[in-house]
Write a protein that holds these residues in place. Structure first.
Motif, PDB file in Angstrom:
ATOM      1  N   GLN A 170      64.096  34.222  35.942  1.00 21.39           N
ATOM      2  CA  GLN A 170      62.592  34.592  36.159  1.00 21.39           C
ATOM      3  C   GLN A 170      62.495  36.227  36.380  1.00 21.39           C
ATOM      4  N   ALA A 171      63.702  36.708  37.160  1.00 21.78           N
ATOM      5  CA  ALA A 171      63.572  38.244  37.442  1.00 21.78           C
ATOM      6  C   ALA A 171      64.165  39.295  36.117  1.00 21.78           C
ATOM      7  N   ARG A 172      65.029  38.625  35.158  1.00 23.65           N
ATOM      8  CA  ARG A 172      65.189  39.101  34.041  1.00 23.65           C
ATOM      9  C   ARG A 172      63.946  39.197  33.148  1.00 23.65           C
ATOM     10  N   GLN A 173      63.119  38.195  33.064  1.00 27.45           N
ATOM     11  CA  GLN A 173      61.890  38.303  32.433  1.00 27.45           C
ATOM     12  C   GLN A 173      61.005  39.094  32.903  1.00 27.45           C
ATOM     13  N   ALA A 174      60.736  39.329  34.336  1.00 28.91           N
ATOM     14  CA  ALA A 174      59.814  40.060  35.023  1.00 28.91           C
ATOM     15  C   ALA A 174      60.304  41.638  34.739  1.00 28.91           C
ATOM     16  N   THR A 175      61.550  42.102  34.576  1.00 26.04           N
ATOM     17  CA  THR A 175      62.010  43.348  34.518  1.00 26.04           C
ATOM     18  C   THR A 175      62.487  43.536  33.382  1.00 26.04           C
TER      19      THR A 175
ATOM     20  N   ASP B  30      65.149  43.050  31.835  1.00 23.81           N
ATOM     21  CA  ASP B  30      66.253  43.606  31.577  1.00 23.81           C
ATOM     22  C   ASP B  30      67.365  42.221  31.507  1.00 23.81           C
ATOM     23  N   PRO B  31      67.904  41.637  30.331  1.00 24.42           N
ATOM     24  CA  PRO B  31      68.199  40.498  30.064  1.00 24.42           C
ATOM     25  C   PRO B  31      69.866  40.505  30.719  1.00 24.42           C
ATOM     26  N   GLU B  32      70.486  41.448  31.464  1.00 20.62           N
ATOM     27  CA  GLU B  32      71.735  41.493  31.932  1.00 20.62           C
ATOM     28  C   GLU B  32      71.599  41.394  33.780  1.00 20.62           C
ATOM     29  N   LEU B  33      70.391  41.594  34.012  1.00 18.25           N
ATOM     30  CA  LEU B  33      70.189  41.436  35.512  1.00 18.25           C
ATOM     31  C   LEU B  33      71.092  40.446  36.239  1.00 18.25           C
ATOM     32  N   THR B  34      71.733  40.620  37.318  1.00 17.08           N
ATOM     33  CA  THR B  34      72.251  39.667  38.112  1.00 17.08           C
ATOM     34  C   THR B  34      71.460  39.251  39.173  1.00 17.08           C
ATOM     35  N   MET B  35      71.985  38.349  39.927  1.00 16.51           N
ATOM     36  CA  MET B  35      71.230  37.804  40.960  1.00 16.51           C
ATOM     37  C   MET B  35      71.043  38.945  42.275  1.00 16.51           C
ATOM     38  N   ALA B  36      72.520  39.526  42.439  1.00 20.77           N
ATOM     39  CA  ALA B  36      72.564  40.342  43.322  1.00 20.77           C
ATOM     40  C   ALA B  36      71.654  41.814  43.128  1.00 20.77           C
ATOM     41  N   GLN B  37      71.488  42.324  41.685  1.00 25.07           N
ATOM     42  CA  GLN B  37      70.779  43.175  41.377  1.00 25.07           C
ATOM     43  C   GLN B  37      69.068  42.768  41.831  1.00 25.07           C
TER      44      GLN B  37
ATOM     45  N   VAL C 189      68.190  40.856  44.220  1.00 24.69           N
ATOM     46  CA  VAL C 189      67.965  40.906  45.434  1.00 24.69           C
ATOM     47  C   VAL C 189      67.693  42.302  45.763  1.00 24.69           C
ATOM     48  N   ARG C 190      68.406  43.176  45.352  1.00 17.77           N
ATOM     49  CA  ARG C 190      68.270  44.698  45.533  1.00 17.77           C
ATOM     50  C   ARG C 190      66.899  45.016  45.290  1.00 17.77           C
ATOM     51  N   LEU C 191      66.661  44.794  43.911  1.00 18.08           N
ATOM     52  CA  LEU C 191      65.203  45.122  43.489  1.00 18.08           C
ATOM     53  C   LEU C 191      64.120  44.758  44.446  1.00 18.08           C
ATOM     54  N   ALA C 192      64.406  43.500  44.703  1.00 22.90           N
ATOM     55  CA  ALA C 192      63.153  42.744  45.722  1.00 22.90           C
ATOM     56  C   ALA C 192      63.113  43.764  47.038  1.00 22.90           C
ATOM     57  N   HIS C 193      64.560  43.798  47.468  1.00 22.97           N
ATOM     58  CA  HIS C 193      64.560  44.546  48.823  1.00 22.97           C
ATOM     59  C   HIS C 193      64.069  46.089  48.800  1.00 22.97           C
ATOM     60  N   SER C 194      64.279  46.512  47.384  1.00 27.26           N
ATOM     61  CA  SER C 194      63.579  48.024  47.333  1.00 27.26           C
ATOM     62  C   SER C 194      61.929  48.027  47.221  1.00 27.26           C
ATOM     63  N   GLY C 195      61.357  46.744  47.061  1.00 20.84           N
ATOM     64  CA  GLY C 195      59.963  46.516  46.932  1.00 20.84           C
ATOM     65  C   GLY C 195      59.250  46.409  45.644  1.00 20.84           C
TER      66      GLY C 195
ATOM     67  N   PRO D 223      57.555  44.859  42.816  1.00 21.81           N
ATOM     68  CA  PRO D 223      56.592  43.888  43.012  1.00 21.81           C
ATOM     69  C   PRO D 223      56.918  42.531  42.219  1.00 21.81           C
ATOM     70  N   ALA D 224      57.362  42.908  41.039  1.00 22.54           N
ATOM     71  CA  ALA D 224      57.549  41.983  39.834  1.00 22.54           C
ATOM     72  C   ALA D 224      58.715  40.918  40.638  1.00 22.54           C
ATOM     73  N   VAL D 225      59.783  41.542  41.076  1.00 20.29           N
ATOM     74  CA  VAL D 225      60.882  40.497  41.444  1.00 20.29           C
ATOM     75  C   VAL D 225      60.355  40.024  42.669  1.00 20.29           C
ATOM     76  N   ARG D 226      59.639  40.815  43.824  1.00 24.77           N
ATOM     77  CA  ARG D 226      59.297  39.864  44.970  1.00 24.77           C
ATOM     78  C   ARG D 226      58.426  38.826  44.650  1.00 24.77           C
ATOM     79  N   ALA D 227      57.456  38.984  43.623  1.00 24.21           N
ATOM     80  CA  ALA D 227      56.772  37.908  43.186  1.00 24.21           C
ATOM     81  C   ALA D 227      57.531  36.600  42.595  1.00 24.21           C
ATOM     82  N   VAL D 228      58.745  36.738  41.980  1.00 25.08           N
ATOM     83  CA  VAL D 228      59.511  35.688  41.656  1.00 25.08           C
ATOM     84  C   VAL D 228      60.214  35.017  43.053  1.00 25.08           C
ATOM     85  N   PHE D 229      60.664  35.812  44.053  1.00 24.26           N
ATOM     86  CA  PHE D 229      61.102  35.214  45.082  1.00 24.26           C
ATOM     87  C   PHE D 229      59.960  34.385  46.128  1.00 24.26           C
ATOM     88  N   ALA D 230      58.809  35.059  45.984  1.00 29.24           N
ATOM     89  CA  ALA D 230      57.803  34.399  46.564  1.00 29.24           C
ATOM     90  C   ALA D 230      57.405  32.860  46.075  1.00 29.24           C
TER      91      ALA D 230
END
Lengths: 385, 385
Positions: free
Chosen positions: A271-276, A278-285, A287-293, A295-302
C-alpha cells in the motif's frame, strides 16, 4: 518409574507447578481441584524421581491438616529441552531447563526454505546447543520443541500448511527426530509463544489473555482458564482473517476485508508503494517516510491500526480476556498505529470489554523459541497432547 | 454433612456427572484428571447423602483395579430447582430435577418492566411451580436460577445493565430471594442456555461449541473444554457488536458496523420499513413480504444473513469450535437468510475452521428457563461460582 505410569492427577499437578511456580500442596489442590491428600499422594513419586522438589516453608506459615505447609516446585535441573523457532529466513534455538529458563541460544540463516534444508539447519542448531549444554552439565536433552507458523497438528507432528515456507503435510516432528535422535514435538509458533507468556511472561497469574502478533502475518493466541485454546479443527486465533479490515484489497487467503490484507508487513509495504508511486519501496523506507510525516504513508499505517483495533475489539467482545498483549516484529513501528489501535479498540469494545488491558511487548525470536522449550516441557507427562 | 464441607474434587466429580451423565469411576477419573481411587473417595459421602447413586454394571463389563465397573450418576430426584427466563414481555418458568429434566412449566405476562413488577411476577411464578411440585412430591425447592439478557454479574447477583428492561445495577438475586424465601442465583440468559445445551442439548459430548442466538439481540455463548466462557470483565460472546455488519446504520451501542445494527429483529423491521416506505410495517409483515418474493425486503434479510455469516466465521476463526448452534426467535424465519449465512461463513472461515458444523435449533423459552435450573443445580457445590 516411567512417566507414562503416572496417574492423570500427577500430570495435572506437575503442569500446574510448571505454569504457576512453587505452591503449597493446599494451593496446588485448590488450583487443580484435588484434595491436599491427593496432591501429596501424586507428589510422592514425583519427589522420589526428582521431577519436583520441596522448598523451605513459606514466609507466612500456612498449615493444612496440621502439617507444615512446605512449598513444592518443579526441579528445574531435572531435564533440559531445546526450543526452536523457524522463520522464513532463519532458525532460532534456545537450550532451556525444565522451567524454560534459557541456558544458551543460537541462530542460523536458512539458505532455502525446502524441507531438507530446514531440517538439516535445525539438526545443526540442536548439535550446537547440546555442545553448549555439555560444557555446563552432564546428561542429555529430554526433547526438542519446534515451533512454526501455520496450521500445525501437534498430535501427529505434522505441519499441515505453512504459507511462509510453502509447506504442505510435512511430518516435521518425525524428520527432526530422525536427524537429531531426540524426541521432538511441534506446535504453531503463536500458540507456543502464548504458552511462554502464560508461564513466565505478561500472562502470568491472569485468568485469561490474548496474544496478538503483528508482522509478516497477524496471529493470535488465546489462554482461557490456564489453557491455550487450540481449536476443534486445528484452527484458532486466526485474527488476521477476521473480516474487519475494511477496503477491497485481496488477502493471501483469497478474501477481501481481512485484517492481514491491510495490516501485515507485506500489505503495508504494498500500500505504501501505491501511495508513493515507488514500486521498490521497502517496509523500512515506508516506516522512515511515515516518521518523517509523509501523509499518504501515514494514512496506510492509520488504516492498518484501525483494522488491528477492530480485530482486538472483536477478541475482547467475544472472549473478554483480562489482557491483550501485542507483540511481533510489527511492534518496532508500533508508534505509527498505536493511536488508531487504541481509539478503534475503545470505540468497538462493548461495555466492560473496554476494561481489557492492552500491553505492547517486543519479544525477540529467542522468546518464541523458549515457547518451543515450554511446549516440550509441558508434554513430559502428556506426550500425546 | 453440609455441601460446603466437601473437598473441591467432590464438586469436580459432581459437576462432571451432571454434565456428562452416568460414568464409571474410571471414566469420571479420566474426565476430571483424578485417579479412580480419588473418585471413589469423594463419591462415598455423595452416595451416602443421596446426591449420587450407583447404577447397574454397564453392558460391556469394564473393570478397573479388579472391581466391577458400576456406573455412578447424579440422583435426579435428590433436589428440585426452578429456572426462570425473563424477557421484556413475559416471565417463563420451569420446575426441574437435579438433572434439569422439566417437571412443570408456567408462563406469565409482564404488565411493566419495572423491577418491582418483574420480581412480583417471578415470585408468583415460583409459587405456582412449587404448588405443581407439591402435587408430585414432598420436599422443597433447593434454589431458583433466574436468567436475563444483558451484563449479569452472577457472583454478586446483580444485573449490571439490561438494555431490554432498561435496568442498571439491580440486585436481582437478593430481591427474588426476599420475595420467595428460596436461595436464588442469576446468570446471563445466553450463558445459561449454553450450559443447558452443554448438558442436554446439541452441545453434549463436544470439546467446544458456540451458541449464537438471533432475535431481539444477537447473542453468543461459548463452551470450551466443558466450561462456559464468562469473560474477565463480565463481557463475553458479544457477537452482536462485532464490527462486521457493514453499512452505516447506528447500533443501540452508538457504533456503526455492528452485526446487531443490521440483523436484530428491530434492525430488520426498521430497514424493511425504509425499503417499503411503510412506517408501520411489523416484523411479521416483513417476513410475509420476503416470503412472497418482495425483492427490497428480501435484500434486507440477505444483508442480515451476510453480517451473521461474517460473525459466525469470526467465532470459528478465533475459537475453532466443533459446532456452532444457531437459535433464538429469529430462527423462525431462518430460511430467509440461511443461504447468505452459509455462503458468507464458508467464504470467511479460514482453512479447517470451515469444517465447523452449523446447526439450527429452534429452542422455546422453556429451554432457556431450563438453563436457569441447570445453572442453579451447577452451583449446589460451588455457590460462589
Amino acid at each position: 518409574m516411567t512417566l507414562a505410569d503416572q496417574p492423570p492427577a500427577a500430570a495435572l499437578v506437575f503442569q500446574t507447578l510448571l505454569a504457576h511456580g512453587p505452591l503449597t500442596r493446599a494451593e496446588a489442590g485448590r488450583r487443580t481441584g484435588l484434595s491436599p491428600g491427593a496432591v501429596t499422594k501424586v507428589a510422592t513419586p514425583l519427589l522420589a524421581d526428582g521431577w519436583i522438589t520441596e522448598l523451605g516453608r513459606p514466609a507466612v506459615a500456612e498449615r493444612a491438616n496440621g502439617r507444615p505447609a512446605t512449598l513444592i516446585a518443579v526441579r528445574a535441573e531435572r531435564a533440559r529441552f531445546i526450543g526452536v523457532k523457524v522463520t522464513a529466513d532463519e532458525v532460532i534455538g534456545v537450550l532451556a531447563d525444565l522451567t524454560a529458563r534459557p541456558l544458551a541460544a543460537r541462530r542460523a540463516r536458512l539458505g532455502s526454505r525446502d524441507v531438507g534444508t530446514v531440517v538439516r539447519a535445525i539438526a545443526r542448531l540442536v548439535t550446537a546447543l547440546r555442545e553448549a549444554a555439555g560444557a555446563r552439565q552432564e546428561g542429555g536433552v529430554h526433547s526438542v520443541g519446534v515451533t512454526i507458523s501455520g496450521d500445525v497438528d501437534g498430535h501427529t507432528g505434522t505441519v499441515q500448511y505453512s504459507p511462509f515456507l510453502d509447506w504442505r503435510r510435512v511430518p516435521l516432528a518425525r524428520l527432526v527426530e530422525s536427524a537429531t535422535g531426540i524426541p521432538t514435538v511441534i506446535e504453531n509458533d503463536v500458540r507456543a509463544l502464548t504458552v511462554a507468556e502464560q508461564w513466565f511472561g505478561a500472562g502470568v497469574g491472569l485468568s485469561s489473555f490474548a496474544l496478538v502478533t503483528v508482522g509478516a502475518g497477524i496471529g493470535c493466541g488465546l489462554s482461557i482458564g490456564g489453557r491455550v485454546v487450540s481449536g476443534a479443527h486445528g484452527v484458532s486465533g486466526e485474527v488476521g482473517h477476521l473480516p474487519v479490515g475494511g477496503g477491497d484489497r485481496i488477502c493471501t487467503c483469497g478474501n477481501t476485508g481481512c485484517v492481514e490484507a491491510v495490516a501485515s508487513t507485506h500489505a503495508i509495504t504494498e500500500q505504501a508503494r501505491q501511495a508513493t508511486g515507488d514500486p521498490e519501496l521497502t517496509m523500512a523506507q515506508a516506516v522512515r517516510l511515515a516518521h518523517s510525516g509523509d501523509p499518504a504513508v501515514r494514512a496506510v499505517f492509520a488504516l492498518a491500526g484501525r483494522a488491528l483495533g477492530r480485530a482486538m475489539a472483536s477478541v475482547a467482545n467475544l472472549i473478554g480476556p483480562e489482557r491483550i498483549i501485542v507483540s511481533g516484529e510489527g511492534v518496532a513501528s508500533y508508534d505509527l498505529f498505536a493511536d488508531q489501535i487504541r481509539r478503534t479498540f475503545a470505540d468497538h469494545a462493548f461495555g466492560a470489554a473496554a476494561d481489557c488491558d492492552l500491553v505492547v511487548r517486543p519479544l525477540p525470536f529467542e522468546e518464541w523459541a523458549r515457547g518451543g522449550a515450554a511446549v516440550a516441557a509441558q508434554r513430559v507427562f502428556a506426550p500425546s497432547k
